[in-house]
Enzyme design. Sequence first.
Site, PDB file in Angstrom:
ATOM      1  N   ASP A  51     -16.756 -96.528  -0.546  1.00  0.00           N
ATOM      2  CA  ASP A  51     -16.266 -96.084   0.762  1.00  0.00           C
ATOM      3  C   ASP A  51     -15.195 -95.007   0.623  1.00  0.00           C
ATOM      4  OD1 ASP A  51     -17.967 -97.889   2.041  1.00  0.00           O
ATOM      5  OD2 ASP A  51     -16.528 -99.503   1.746  1.00  0.00           O
ATOM      6  N   ASP A 195       0.001 -74.777  -2.163  1.00  0.00           N
ATOM      7  CA  ASP A 195      -1.381 -75.047  -1.735  1.00  0.00           C
ATOM      8  C   ASP A 195      -2.360 -73.983  -2.266  1.00  0.00           C
ATOM      9  OD1 ASP A 195      -3.750 -75.324  -0.248  1.00  0.00           O
ATOM     10  OD2 ASP A 195      -2.749 -75.255   1.717  1.00  0.00           O
ATOM     11  N   HIS A 368      -5.643 -73.378   5.952  1.00  0.00           N
ATOM     12  CA  HIS A 368      -5.027 -73.057   4.654  1.00  0.00           C
ATOM     13  C   HIS A 368      -4.832 -71.555   4.483  1.00  0.00           C
ATOM     14  CE1 HIS A 368      -5.375 -77.144   3.016  1.00  0.00           C
ATOM     15  NE2 HIS A 368      -6.510 -77.214   3.683  1.00  0.00           N
TER      16      HIS A 368
END
Lengths: 566, 566
Positions: A51, A195, A368
């Site tokens: 899951d 990032d 982003h």
Amino acid sequence: MATEKKHKLKIIPLGGLGEIGKNMTVIEYGSNIVVIDCGMSFPEDEMLGIDIVIPDITYLIKNKDKVKGILLTHGHEDHIGNIPYLLKKINVPIYGTKLTLGLVENKLLEHKIEDAQLKVLNAGKTINLGCFKITFIRGSHSIPDAVGMAIETPIGILVHTGDFKIDYTPISGEAIDLDMFAEFGRKGVLVAMSDSTNVERPGTTDSERIISNKFMEMFKTCDTRIIVASFASNVYRVQQVINAAVAYGRKVAISGRSMINVVKVSQELGYLDVPEGTLVHVNDLKRYKDSEIVIITTGSQGEPLSALTRMANSDHKKLEIKAGDLVIISASPIPGNEKTVSRVINMLYEKGAEVMYSAITQVHVSGHARRDELKLMLTLLKPKFFIPVHGEYRHLIQHAKLAEELGIDEKHSIVGKNGDVIEITSKSITKNGNVTSGNILVDGLGVGDVGNIVLRDRKLLSENGLIIIVLSTERGTGRVLAGPEIVSRGFIYVRENIDLIEESKAVVRRALCKCQETNTREWNNIKMAIKDALSSFIYEKIKRSPMILPIIVEVNNNELPDLSDK
Amino acid sequence: MATEKKHKLKIIPLGGLGEIGKNMTVIEYGSNIVVIDCGMSFPEDEMLGIDIVIPDITYLIKNKDKVKGILLTHGHEDHIGNIPYLLKKINVPIYGTKLTLGLVENKLLEHKIEDAQLKVLNAGKTINLGCFKITFIRGSHSIPDAVGMAIETPIGILVHTGDFKIDYTPISGEAIDLDMFAEFGRKGVLVAMSDSTNVERPGTTDSERIISNKFMEMFKTCDTRIIVASFASNVYRVQQVINAAVAYGRKVAISGRSMINVVKVSQELGYLDVPEGTLVHVNDLKRYKDSEIVIITTGSQGEPLSALTRMANSDHKKLEIKAGDLVIISASPIPGNEKTVSRVINMLYEKGAEVMYSAITQVHVSGHARRDELKLMLTLLKPKFFIPVHGEYRHLIQHAKLAEELGIDEKHSIVGKNGDVIEITSKSITKNGNVTSGNILVDGLGVGDVGNIVLRDRKLLSENGLIIIVLSTERGTGRVLAGPEIVSRGFIYVRENIDLIEESKAVVRRALCKCQETNTREWNNIKMAIKDALSSFIYEKIKRSPMILPIIVEVNNNELPDLSDK
């Protein structure tokens, strides 16, 4: 303060490096640890039946007395999804902005966790945790209330951007606090973590606001129902749908469990501005004309059980796509979801709907930063050392190269892997060994009880199915009392292949005869003989390799087995 | 000729509509059938364990006496891959260009088919088959020798573009024969069928030739090994690597079975120009410096067993990626392959290679026409009726809309599905019923023996594994002689979950007791009782739903089972 500098600053990523998902980074100095983010990820294709995936936090459990808190950058699952599992092991304070914690609370309710220590820390605010001074810096992402952060440590300042883009015209609230990032840059940043998701894309990411115009334009000319699918957590996107609905006199119904949850939380906390009377329940849609209806729903990734897929597939309880509907899929396929998204688009067209999706028109923007924004951030921060984060290995490599273009010495960037211990002094950055890290697989309520052997069996079963051979023998004599019988699942359609099954039984019988002739009595040897014989036969016959499972039941006639409950 | 017009022209797609793959279209007039292409496709994710998918050709088998021939547009698997399977059912003549048939021959060798009737028909040439006059029209695609075709029928001209792009500066041979397409347009095209793959992309596809400059540029500055991965069938791409290698004094080694095959065939047939001494065997690479080596390989889609993946993963017998290697992945990920491609890129970077791939630089161009090229084609053909082909449903819809923009009446375009019978007269186009069509799944040597039930079981097994409960009972009395024993696979790691297994046995025992108490004797009922009890228990305990398979072996003590070979 001299004594305080005796330690190295350790940065230990436990997740999120070399992968998209389960972000979690340990920041350690002496006996002080804070953790940035606590996320989960979705299973890879080969993790059959799993899951979700969470990071191995053995290291934190071992060092739980050092942990001063978890610092959350924003409320996406890959940043908060591991919190319930972590809290079941170590109950530490969790710091985040208001919306982020609102979403965490929702998760904790589902997991029936009541003793969490959730502490709101808003953008621009500072807190001391152990030897660290932490300041949340207002960011900008595809969910409101996202932050980056500066962590002032005894040996220098660490800045973590969080997931970010640079949006000068946000839908609500203020733009990303470039000034504060720059201020830390001026003070001197020892190490930056930034990032890397969109590092391969040139230029800059468009503002969320351009979607407003697109929606307005589409709503203006539409006189049928409108259904918009998006990520539940993209509150800005939901806001823009609501704005367009209000502008063109449509009511809005929300569909899909996670969408209902997020709308509720963000409305309660003031992140979503919904004029009274705009929201209606799905059950009440029949009171309105098609041209007065917008449905906001989940399913933008083509998830088979999502509301949109079920609407398209005629198995949603309350809603069904009909000819003329305008369906806007306001998202891009996440890598790996291209086929499921495409399938839903095809189904929608087959139902006669008009479909707007990212391949044919701009109905989505990313959350982003692209290359030019990443350059801006690094230029403001001017870090001495750089650790690209939030990306696959290829993204981290590209981001380190980008930093080099901006004058950050190649040797001052570390492209790391989960579990690496990155040690930093005021003069150096090095990898020094590693700690336990990895994927913990969650299947149903089981956390970590499905490992490689189970997955390997699932894979084998999924590709070839299995054949069970059942025999009953007499205890002591080894005499065969019944069988061999053959049962198969996922192997072949038996009724149309009776011959193959009968021949297989004969092969097993021959193998048994051979065992008797050679006086082979050991069960394991008999089983192996059956397996080998049948496996060769089947492969030669139809070039398949099903799992073969010989089961031998030993029977003792004189003894009635114990059927009582032990 | 009046009598010849008594029939309608029927166009029956058996594959390739609403999907990418297994292209096959029946063209029928009275007692005459020709078939355009005969392809396979790769399995969808849910077709667990399936190797390839081929179209159901029941309709052709039923009408085999009408079939005058198969007409191949080019040698890609989705256009020729079904030929061996078709020929095993009906042996009809196959028409194609030289390279296309060279690749077919290769396939037939593998399948040991020796009596195929392969007939070369080159671009520009015409042949009569039954009432049809067929002319192959030189096309342009990502494999040499691709053609479109005009089929002159008693009621008008049909033009099928084949897979095409418009490349004015091809790597070898002449450009697409726009003149001939235009000539048929002038004569009057009754119905056109055109490639829809890239209809969602604006503008035009770049010429294959731009890759040459890119390769030259990369080769020029590189002093390490170069490894180029591409589609084996892209002979133009291979040619360009060879050209660059020759220009910069490198030897070329070929790796990967399909690459070796295609290079061999296309070299033999004169489609690949390799100066003597350029090709070397992989075994001989050690004689050269790294700066003198290029390796051309398969694996551009990140296929787990491909040469490139194995080189990156250190499990290739002869080659391994090392730090400094320049790896060029000269292909784009086919939708659905994004993650496997990304994984290989990550692995290559981890080995220290430099990697060039489509997300960061242009090392690939498509072989399919974009919107402006599609407009050009439709403008030249000026068809009365239009059937968009070669695409998912969404692409067909977009292509029909594009045709409408160009003045083709919306009602004159048919967006069909596999199996549809599209009937055309000189005045009308309509769908009229359908014929048997669908996917035939090939698993190993089995063709069509894996169906929905088997796939459903494979899925269930893959997600949750299985639990087998074995019992032995005495014939007649029903007395339990042995068991219950529990065997599981793909369910849980048993050694660490002994308690759950023991509790499960107790649950089965209780269910059996209940059956005895209620005098339940029917095996199926006993099995159902065991299944229900255990299933509920497991779900409640860990929220999983394994397949549960109770097996009861009946034993008769006085009879020795027959172990002889029946």
